[in-house]
Design an enzyme around this catalytic site. Sequence first.
Site, PDB file in Angstrom:
ATOM      1  N   LYS A   1       0.842  -1.196   0.000  1.00  0.00           N
ATOM      2  CA  LYS A   1       0.000   0.000   0.000  1.00  0.00           C
ATOM      3  C   LYS A   1       0.877   1.246   0.000  1.00  0.00           C
ATOM      4  CE  LYS A   1      -3.822  -2.437   2.140  1.00  0.00           C
ATOM      5  NZ  LYS A   1      -4.442  -2.955   3.349  1.00  0.00           N
TER       6      LYS A   1
ATOM      7  N   GLN B   1      -4.822  -2.108   9.845  1.00  0.00           N
ATOM      8  CA  GLN B   1      -4.615  -3.387   9.171  1.00  0.00           C
ATOM      9  C   GLN B   1      -5.191  -4.543   9.997  1.00  0.00           C
ATOM     10  OE1 GLN B   1      -3.306  -3.757   5.963  1.00  0.00           O
ATOM     11  NE2 GLN B   1      -4.041  -5.836   6.221  1.00  0.00           N
TER      12      GLN B   1
ATOM     13  N   ASP C   1     -11.179   2.766   4.242  1.00  0.00           N
ATOM     14  CA  ASP C   1     -11.469   1.343   4.050  1.00  0.00           C
ATOM     15  C   ASP C   1     -12.975   1.103   3.962  1.00  0.00           C
ATOM     16  OD1 ASP C   1      -9.420  -0.432   3.673  1.00  0.00           O
ATOM     17  OD2 ASP C   1      -8.891  -0.574   5.797  1.00  0.00           O
TER      18      ASP C   1
END
Length: 297
Positions: free
Chosen positions: A53, A97, A120
């Site tokens: 990322k 994460q 997200d």
Amino acid sequence: METLLLKGKPVSDSIRLALAPRVQSLKEIGIIPKLAAIIVGDDPASQVYVLNKTRAFEKLNCESQTFRLDVGSSEKEVLTLIDTLNNDSSVYGILVQLPLPNHLDAKTILHAVSSKKDVDGFHPKNLGLLLEGNPNFIPCTPQGILEILKHYDIPVSGRHAVIVGRSNIVGKPMFALLAQKYEMGNATVTICHTGTKDLALHTKQADIIIAAAGSPNMITGDMIKEGVDIIDVGINRVEDNSEKGYTLMGDVNTESVMGIANSVTPVPGGVGPMTITMLLVNTVKSAEKCVELVAGC
Ligand code: NDP
């Protein structure tokens, strides 16, 4: 029937190309879309995901900063960091994460991320807006799947889509997108899970299958009808004697569906490249929204 491989890279490349001038316009007014990624612990797969990322953000002239917390960090420590990032005006996107260590409650932590920086799309406010049909940030993987369908002109409206998996990050938001009454939705959607009695009964009726169960080679050629379009979301590490010690496999037994399906996404190289690209899209969108807000004041 020749089965088309729906590769993610060309789709991802064209989206990133279209993002570049938007990033440049922001830069000209002194704004750099910045992502803050939080990793708790040292799970090797999470380290690789976050590194990928970070690289993608740098390539697009955006910024990404990784915050690595010790595996034993308390909930309070994680929440304090999230609070700091929520209030940092240079940060436009915050990512936690997953998976988190067992002693941390993922729900409490994900809910603490400001819905305005929730790139997200996991915050309940953003999931609610998606269900309402008025999406703000859409979870990256389902959003990337829609882009693949759009890019390869796979029709959705009026077709029967069967989703295997009901997680909050793939299955449920995918349902909300495909069932919505708009151009890329309007499908009849069935959602299957471990409580489904006869999975093949459902997959055999599908015009589109979205396989997101995390179970290697679960969907086989004898479970599908001719002409189906298949999106294989699964990424499963199956241990073997290869140099790496494992092989990445999808939820679909690709070999067995070739010649029956109209199309299928490969693993790796299908949905995978799209997830990071949609994270870039959401972070740039977040920065643009901030500019609009300031201009509107
Ligand atoms: P979860 O484990 O959170 O959810 C899996 C879902 O599949 C659950 O709803 C489960 O049902 C259902 N399921 C599991 N086994 C079966 C089965 N045999 N028959 C029917 N349903 C089943 O997984 P995620 O949604 O997070 O991820 C799914 C897969 O997608 C994983 O392989 C993951 O690595 C991959 N993934 C890939 C991404 C990408 O970028 N390509 C991004 C995100 C995920 P129940 O609810 O009843 O337990």
